[in-house]
Design a protein around this motif. Structure first.
Motif, mmCIF file in Angstrom:
data_model
loop_
_atom_site.group_PDB
_atom_site.id
_atom_site.type_symbol
_atom_site.label_atom_id
_atom_site.label_comp_id
_atom_site.label_asym_id
_atom_site.label_seq_id
_atom_site.Cartn_x
_atom_site.Cartn_y
_atom_site.Cartn_z
ATOM 1 N N SER B 100 1.721 -1.056 -2.533
ATOM 2 C CA SER B 100 0.490 -1.291 -1.797
ATOM 3 C C SER B 100 0.186 -2.784 -1.690
ATOM 4 C CB SER B 100 -0.648 -0.558 -2.497
ATOM 5 O OG SER B 100 -1.841 -0.703 -1.785
ATOM 6 N N LEU B 101 0.344 -3.493 -2.801
ATOM 7 C CA LEU B 101 0.021 -4.919 -2.825
ATOM 8 C C LEU B 101 0.999 -5.729 -1.976
ATOM 9 C CD1 LEU B 101 -0.859 -5.368 -6.601
ATOM 10 C CD2 LEU B 101 -2.432 -5.493 -4.676
ATOM 11 N N ARG B 213 2.396 -3.343 11.186
ATOM 12 C CA ARG B 213 3.749 -2.809 11.097
ATOM 13 C C ARG B 213 4.460 -3.410 9.878
ATOM 14 N NH1 ARG B 213 8.205 -4.564 14.583
ATOM 15 N NH2 ARG B 213 9.998 -3.305 13.960
ATOM 16 N N ALA B 214 4.259 -4.699 9.694
ATOM 17 C CA ALA B 214 4.862 -5.354 8.529
ATOM 18 C C ALA B 214 4.388 -4.704 7.238
ATOM 19 C CB ALA B 214 4.520 -6.841 8.534
ATOM 20 N N GLU B 215 3.107 -4.405 7.193
ATOM 21 C CA GLU B 215 2.567 -3.806 5.977
ATOM 22 C C GLU B 215 3.189 -2.440 5.712
ATOM 23 O OE1 GLU B 215 -1.655 -3.711 5.494
ATOM 24 O OE2 GLU B 215 -1.483 -2.456 3.706
ATOM 25 N N ARG B 219 5.566 -1.561 2.536
ATOM 26 C CA ARG B 219 5.085 -0.549 1.629
ATOM 27 C C ARG B 219 6.132 0.531 1.416
ATOM 28 N NH1 ARG B 219 -1.030 1.346 1.449
ATOM 29 N NH2 ARG B 219 -0.749 3.122 0.081
ATOM 30 N N GLU B 220 6.682 0.972 2.509
ATOM 31 C CA GLU B 220 7.700 2.004 2.428
ATOM 32 C C GLU B 220 8.940 1.478 1.712
ATOM 33 O OE1 GLU B 220 7.328 5.006 2.944
ATOM 34 O OE2 GLU B 220 9.427 5.552 2.572
ATOM 35 N N HIS B 221 9.235 0.228 1.970
ATOM 36 C CA HIS B 221 10.386 -0.429 1.339
ATOM 37 C C HIS B 221 10.280 -0.368 -0.188
ATOM 38 C CE1 HIS B 221 13.501 -3.361 0.550
ATOM 39 N NE2 HIS B 221 12.634 -4.185 0.010
ATOM 40 N N SER B 223 8.161 1.392 -1.956
ATOM 41 C CA SER B 223 7.993 2.783 -2.389
ATOM 42 C C SER B 223 9.341 3.480 -2.524
ATOM 43 C CB SER B 223 7.113 3.526 -1.383
ATOM 44 O OG SER B 223 6.610 4.703 -1.954
ATOM 45 N N GLY B 224 10.286 3.045 -1.707
ATOM 46 C CA GLY B 224 11.621 3.635 -1.792
ATOM 47 C C GLY B 224 12.275 3.402 -3.141
ATOM 48 N N VAL B 225 12.012 2.250 -3.727
ATOM 49 C CA VAL B 225 12.564 1.969 -5.051
ATOM 50 C C VAL B 225 12.014 2.972 -6.057
ATOM 51 C CG1 VAL B 225 12.803 0.246 -6.854
ATOM 52 C CG2 VAL B 225 12.735 -0.459 -4.466
ATOM 53 N N LYS B 226 10.721 3.241 -5.920
ATOM 54 C CA LYS B 226 10.111 4.224 -6.819
ATOM 55 C C LYS B 226 10.795 5.578 -6.658
ATOM 56 C CE LYS B 226 7.248 7.156 -6.025
ATOM 57 N NZ LYS B 226 6.203 8.035 -5.550
ATOM 58 N N SER B 227 10.983 5.987 -5.427
ATOM 59 C CA SER B 227 11.612 7.283 -5.185
ATOM 60 C C SER B 227 13.002 7.347 -5.815
ATOM 61 C CB SER B 227 11.714 7.541 -3.686
ATOM 62 O OG SER B 227 10.430 7.499 -3.110
ATOM 63 N N SER B 228 13.756 6.263 -5.654
ATOM 64 C CA SER B 228 15.088 6.221 -6.254
ATOM 65 C C SER B 228 14.990 6.360 -7.765
ATOM 66 C CB SER B 228 15.780 4.906 -5.908
ATOM 67 O OG SER B 228 15.902 4.776 -4.514
#
Lengths: 249, 249
Positions: B100-101, B213-215, B219-221, B223-228
DNA sequence: CCGCAGCAAAGTGAATACAATTAAATCCGA
DNA sequence: TCGGATTTAATTGTATTCACTTTGCTGCGG
């Protein structure tokens, strides 16, 4: 000039006995900063504070280090502590950051669910707000009351997020000192009414277990405060450029 | 047991002269915590540390207070400092908060624009990453190199956000100690490739001055690490319940 | 008049000494 | 033998002292 309005702590202050001097000194210095007794950018003199507060330099230093951790002071080796300056742009940004963080908090709360007690407090805050706003205009002191209601809502939700780091970060956002005159923003009845409606919707989203909706709503809710602040600043005509510098590019 | 692997600082360490003892002691204790020399939940004994590091208690106490400010230690009056415990759920949450940050940071960067120097660094990181990933598989040490590339990208973008509070909060998220074995996550070539593609897209959004769009992309970028992380934890079968406790209710 | 060297004053950094609190161990008494 | 009160040790909190760094002043020389 000497530090006016910064007096030593009276002995054994009331029922809640103070744990140690460092903590009470921390509170006193924090209040002095937030209250404007020591002005922004000013360099802090340890011996002066220790004399004023009638303690040694040790608890003063401890307090200053703690406040630096809270982000209120800057530290430079061999040069001591200075009161951090918060330009208008940083204050505006802080709202944006808080909006994002409280959004996450609302999402967490929706994912994890509320305890019976938390539900009770929030519902009470909603009812109390409805009642206060029913008349269509504010009486003297109503705003102070609503400030409490608003605080209950947000604090309880933050607690329901069950994440300490998040709570601490949001707390830091709240502590960003905004010269208190500017703090008076968006206190018209219509605005408060709108904010209170937001509360209702956020609570519904959380009870419906819709985390992402809760996040978006909360984010927009807090962001709205920022917009009101910016708007009122522009209307007053002051420093519109600085606000711009942070909102546009 | 005595504090192994925690030795006093050699005199006049190299060219970058140390400002004062408190700061170097802070670094040493932080490393000890993050490196696992002192274990989580453990209570810290001031005199032991001062003996081990061959300094008096004064700089040790200063360091402990600073680390408490960073969120690595807990403080209780008259009972000293303890190493804060980070349950798996808190570690997972930290990724969410950081996502988020950093999203906000990317938005700010897009709003405010990048300096020529910042553009240069980021473009270099993109090119370097492309080159490293071109072969389709990793050689020994490539991952360490990519870690540096990745750091450059994120750090530079964070700098371009031009907000100190934001930077500090993200830094705190990075310092959440994750028992280093678990830190090895998602290091397959395909995953890194995907992450690097994200970098390209984020940069494009920023250069196109599309803040929101950048945000979202950033964020998704993250968050993907978390998912992994969560995925790899579940695959290893360990503590899946705790992870659940944070993601469900 | 400006600049720089050296000196003096002030302020911060660290160490030691002492006080107060907490945790542990011991000594009763039931 | 167990429970609890009391004493003792260990640990943290505060004060004081000394050392070092910075800063501003003073005066000499250009």
């Amino acid at each position: 000039m000497p530090d006016s309005s910064l007096s030593p702590l009276p002995e054994a202050a009331g029922p809640g006995r103070v744990a140690n001097r460092s903590l009470s000194v921390t509170d006193q210095i924090r209040d002095a900063i937030l209250g404007g007794t020591v002005s922004a950018g000013e360099r802090i003199n340890e011996v002066r504070f220790s004399k004023t507060l009638e303690v040694s330099r040790t608890p003063v230093r401890a307090a200053l280090q703690a406040l630096a951790g809270e982000g209120l002071l800057d530290y430079a080796p061999n040069r001591g502590f200075t009161v951090r300056e918060f330009p208008l742009s940083a204050i505006v940004d802080a709202y944006e950051i808080r909006a994002s963080l409280e959004g996450v908090a609302a999402r967490f709360a929706a994912e994890r669910g509320l305890s019976a007690e938390e539900r009770a407090i929030i519902e009470e805050s909603l009812v109390a707000g409805d009642k206060l706003l029913a008349r269509g205009e504010f009486a003297e002191g109503d705003l102070t009351i609503y400030r409490g209601i608003n605080g209950d809502f947000h604090d309880t939700l933050l607690g329901a997020a069950r994440n300490r780091m998040l709570a601490e970060m949001i707390r830091i956002c709240h502590h960003v000192p905004m010269s208190s005159s500017r703090n008076i923003v968006a206190f018209e009845h219509r605005d408060v009414r709108r904010r209170h409606d937001d509360h209702h919707r956020i609570y519904e989203a959380i009870m419906a277990r819709e985390p992402w909706r809760a996040e978006i709503l909360m984010r927009e809710h807090v962001s709205g405060v920022k917009s009101s602040l910016v708007k009122s600043l522009i209307e007053r005509g002051e420093q519109a450029d600085i606000v711009n510098g942070s909102a546009a590019g």
